[in-house]
Design a protein around this motif. Structure first.
Motif, mmCIF file in Angstrom:
data_model
loop_
_atom_site.group_PDB
_atom_site.id
_atom_site.type_symbol
_atom_site.label_atom_id
_atom_site.label_comp_id
_atom_site.label_asym_id
_atom_site.label_seq_id
_atom_site.Cartn_x
_atom_site.Cartn_y
_atom_site.Cartn_z
ATOM 1 N N MET A 106 0.791 -1.218 0.000
ATOM 2 C CA MET A 106 0.000 0.000 0.000
ATOM 3 C C MET A 106 0.834 1.284 0.000
ATOM 4 N N VAL A 107 1.947 1.305 0.702
ATOM 5 C CA VAL A 107 2.702 2.556 0.794
ATOM 6 C C VAL A 107 3.222 3.001 -0.573
ATOM 7 N N PRO A 108 3.847 2.120 -1.365
ATOM 8 C CA PRO A 108 4.245 2.541 -2.714
ATOM 9 C C PRO A 108 3.057 2.981 -3.566
ATOM 10 N N ILE A 109 1.909 2.332 -3.377
ATOM 11 C CA ILE A 109 0.710 2.713 -4.123
ATOM 12 C C ILE A 109 0.277 4.127 -3.729
ATOM 13 N N ILE A 110 0.342 4.433 -2.435
ATOM 14 C CA ILE A 110 -0.038 5.764 -1.956
ATOM 15 C C ILE A 110 0.912 6.826 -2.495
ATOM 16 N N VAL A 111 2.216 6.530 -2.456
ATOM 17 C CA VAL A 111 3.211 7.481 -2.967
ATOM 18 C C VAL A 111 2.963 7.761 -4.452
ATOM 19 N N PHE A 112 2.734 6.700 -5.231
ATOM 20 C CA PHE A 112 2.449 6.876 -6.660
ATOM 21 C C PHE A 112 1.183 7.709 -6.862
ATOM 22 N N SER A 113 0.146 7.389 -6.089
ATOM 23 C CA SER A 113 -1.137 8.082 -6.249
ATOM 24 C C SER A 113 -1.029 9.556 -5.876
ATOM 25 N N LEU A 114 -0.256 9.856 -4.824
ATOM 26 C CA LEU A 114 -0.048 11.244 -4.443
ATOM 27 C C LEU A 114 0.656 12.025 -5.547
ATOM 28 N N LEU A 115 1.728 11.451 -6.091
ATOM 29 C CA LEU A 115 2.457 12.117 -7.175
ATOM 30 C C LEU A 115 1.579 12.266 -8.416
ATOM 31 N N PHE A 116 0.832 11.212 -8.732
ATOM 32 C CA PHE A 116 -0.068 11.252 -9.880
ATOM 33 C C PHE A 116 -1.121 12.345 -9.682
ATOM 34 N N GLY A 117 -1.678 12.411 -8.474
ATOM 35 C CA GLY A 117 -2.704 13.416 -8.190
ATOM 36 C C GLY A 117 -2.162 14.832 -8.277
ATOM 37 N N VAL A 118 -0.945 15.050 -7.753
ATOM 38 C CA VAL A 118 -0.329 16.381 -7.822
ATOM 39 C C VAL A 118 -0.083 16.778 -9.274
ATOM 40 N N ALA A 119 0.455 15.829 -10.065
ATOM 41 C CA ALA A 119 0.691 16.105 -11.483
ATOM 42 C C ALA A 119 -0.621 16.374 -12.217
ATOM 43 N N LEU A 120 -1.651 15.592 -11.890
ATOM 44 C CA LEU A 120 -2.966 15.794 -12.509
ATOM 45 C C LEU A 120 -3.522 17.165 -12.143
ATOM 46 N N ASN A 121 -3.326 17.567 -10.893
ATOM 47 C CA ASN A 121 -3.780 18.878 -10.456
ATOM 48 C C ASN A 121 -3.117 19.988 -11.266
ATOM 49 N N ALA A 122 -1.804 19.822 -11.524
ATOM 50 C CA ALA A 122 -1.069 20.826 -12.304
ATOM 51 C C ALA A 122 -1.577 20.891 -13.736
ATOM 52 N N VAL A 123 -1.863 19.720 -14.323
ATOM 53 C CA VAL A 123 -2.365 19.673 -15.697
ATOM 54 C C VAL A 123 -3.749 20.328 -15.789
ATOM 55 N N ILE A 124 -4.602 20.047 -14.803
ATOM 56 C CA ILE A 124 -5.946 20.645 -14.802
ATOM 57 C C ILE A 124 -5.858 22.161 -14.678
ATOM 58 N N ALA A 125 -4.958 22.640 -13.811
ATOM 59 C CA ALA A 125 -4.783 24.083 -13.637
ATOM 60 C C ALA A 125 -4.324 24.747 -14.928
ATOM 61 N N LYS A 126 -3.534 24.000 -15.709
ATOM 62 C CA LYS A 126 -2.983 24.556 -16.942
ATOM 63 C C LYS A 126 -3.948 24.469 -18.109
ATOM 64 N N THR A 127 -4.660 23.329 -18.223
ATOM 65 C CA THR A 127 -5.506 23.090 -19.402
ATOM 66 C C THR A 127 -6.996 23.206 -19.118
ATOM 67 N N GLY A 128 -7.385 23.024 -17.843
ATOM 68 C CA GLY A 128 -8.801 23.029 -17.500
ATOM 69 C C GLY A 128 -9.511 21.728 -17.841
ATOM 70 N N ASN A 129 -8.775 20.749 -18.322
ATOM 71 C CA ASN A 129 -9.345 19.455 -18.721
ATOM 72 C C ASN A 129 -9.450 18.537 -17.497
ATOM 73 N N ARG A 130 -10.676 18.206 -17.081
ATOM 74 C CA ARG A 130 -10.914 17.384 -15.896
ATOM 75 C C ARG A 130 -11.315 15.959 -16.242
ATOM 76 N N LEU A 131 -11.072 15.536 -17.471
ATOM 77 C CA LEU A 131 -11.524 14.218 -17.923
ATOM 78 C C LEU A 131 -10.933 13.094 -17.071
ATOM 79 N N VAL A 132 -9.623 13.134 -16.843
ATOM 80 C CA VAL A 132 -8.963 12.072 -16.065
ATOM 81 C C VAL A 132 -9.433 12.105 -14.615
ATOM 82 N N LEU A 133 -9.578 13.303 -14.049
ATOM 83 C CA LEU A 133 -10.052 13.430 -12.669
ATOM 84 C C LEU A 133 -11.462 12.870 -12.540
ATOM 85 N N ASP A 134 -12.327 13.187 -13.491
ATOM 86 C CA ASP A 134 -13.698 12.659 -13.471
ATOM 87 C C ASP A 134 -13.702 11.139 -13.598
ATOM 88 N N PHE A 135 -12.745 10.603 -14.376
ATOM 89 C CA PHE A 135 -12.636 9.149 -14.542
ATOM 90 C C PHE A 135 -12.329 8.478 -13.202
#
Length: 433
Positions: free
Chosen positions: A144-173
């Motif tokens: 679980m810990v490696p999964i959490i670390v990956f998910s946190l990094l993925f979420g932060v990167a996704l947050n940055a992409v959404i802020a830049k593009t406004g595309n929430r498709l992956v977040l909604d998924f």
């Protein structure tokens, strides 16, 4: 009467009692029911990885900046500080009380978790193990810990992409995945009474009356921890604010009664807000912010209880946890409390998440589920009143607490708050309770 019989907590409690009685009567034959209980546990287990991944990604991916002024800094500092104290205290109480002793599952670690349950060879290797070279391999072994670390990094990167593009498709998924998995868990919980009956029948049949004493020790350890943290809260508030602590019981009576009868921080929230402003004298600004944040971050009773769960499961499996694993357990308990790792499927999911993350045996989880209604009362009592104490500390530091209101010589009214906008926070708060 019919409505009461449909209450899930009542059904699970009745099934637990019947299971223990049945197991004590028939003895070792009750072991034949173990596979049914194991099936129930596995149905929860299989949901853990997708639930945690989607929850962490959604939580971090949807974050928006709210400003880190003095108010936020004071709020977060007090909440994290008391959460850390609760976690350390829970460990100390568990070492002394030994709530899991007497239920011996020394060979009970799931074979699929042997890799994550292995002893750490050093702090460097432990930290290195937090990052997986293959997230799919980590998912397959429920590391679980490696999964959490990956998910946190993925979420932060996704947050940055959404802020830049406004595309929430992956977040909604991922949000949709989270909702689907939660629905799966609700389906599984429909058979919880049957699963708990079989788990406890097997426990009582193989372990004997120690099942009952272990449940009582677990609840006693939780209650003792809650009372000690409450005393610490009152002491700190008295020293920092100079307010008369003798007035607190009467002021907190209403919210305490609602908390222990509903075991819901969300239901209690309007009363907590009104108490903080109208009876304690906390400014509306501080109360609105601190108490709202406290719904998801101020679950001190949950942190304490989760750490006791970790120690209970380790002791039931005759596992001696090293310092690194204990610290990791505390960190996971605090992260669950912070809402960073959102596990809103209720206590069974939380218990399985902790067991899976730390490589602990699952056999005694059924006993913890059976008595969770009582533990929930203790958790909610501390969660709710702890938020009020933190609001007092934050308000006092900014000179935003009206001492005339506290002494009862002045009356104020609470401004209206849009509770519908806090639906998600309410859901997370009830998960912690």
């Amino acid at each position: 009467m019919k409505k009461a019989l449909k209450n899930p907590a009542l059904q699970i409690g009745a099934a637990a009692v019947l299971g223990i009685v049945f197991g004590l009567i028939v003895g070792e034959w009750a072991g034949n029911l173990k596979f049914v209980g194991d099936m129930f546990i596995r149905l929860i287990q299989m949901s853990i990885v997708p639930l945690v991944m989607s929850s962490v990604i959604v939580a971090t991916g949807s974050m928006t900046g709210s400003g880190m002024g003095k108010l936020a800094l004071r709020t977060f500092s007090w909440m994290l500080g008391f959460s850390a104290v609760a976690a350390v205290l829970a460990w100390g109480i568990s070492v002394i009380v030994q709530p899991g002793a007497g239920i011996d599952f020394s060979g009970g670690v799931d074979p699929s978790l042997q890799e994550s349950a292995g002893e750490a060879t050093g702090w460097q290797e432990t930290l290195l193990g937090f990052v997986s070279t293959n997230v799919f391999a980590a998912m397959s072994t429920a590391a679980m810990v490696p999964i959490i670390v990956f998910s946190l990094l993925f979420g932060v990167a996704l947050n940055a992409v959404i802020a830049k593009t406004g595309n929430r498709l992956v977040l909604d998924f991922f949000d949709a995945i989270q909702q689907i998995v939660l629905t799966m868990i609700r389906f599984v919980m429909l058979i919880a009474p049957v699963g708990v009956f079989c788990l406890l029948a097997n426990l009582a049949g193989t372990v004997g009356f120690a099942v009952v004493t272990s449940a009582l020790k677990y609840l006693a350890a939780t209650l003792l921890g809650v009372l000690i943290v409450m005393v610490l809260f009152v002491l700190v508030v008295w020293l920092r604010t100079g307010l008369n602590p003798a007035l607190l019981p009467a002021k907190l009576a209403d919210q305490t009664m609602i908390a222990i009868t509903t075991t819901s921080s969300a239901v209690t929230f309007p009363t907590v807000l009104r108490t903080a402003v109208e009876k304690v004298g906390v400014s509306q600004r501080v109360a609105n912010f601190t108490l709202s944040v406290g719904l998801t971050m101020g679950s001190y009773g949950a942190v304490l209880n989760y750490m006791i769960v970790v120690m209970f499961l380790a002791q039931s499996g005759s596992i001696t946890l090293d310092v690194g694993t204990i610290v990791l357990g505390m960190a996971l308990a605090i992260l669950l409390n912070m809402g960073t790792i959102t596990v809103p499927g209720g206590f069974p999911v939380v218990a399985m998440f902790l067991a899976t993350s730390l490589g602990l045996p699952f056999e005694a989880v059924g006993l913890l589920i059976a008595v969770d209604w009582f533990a929930g009362i203790f958790r909610t009592f501390l969660n709710v009143n702890g938020d009020t104490f933190v609001a007092m500390l934050v308000a006092s530091a900014g000179d935003e607490i009206d001492r005339d209101v506290y002494t009862g010589t002045k009356k104020v009214s609470t401004d209206a708050l849009d509770l519908d906008r806090m639906k998600e926070q309410f859901e997370k708060a009830d998960a912690a309770d």
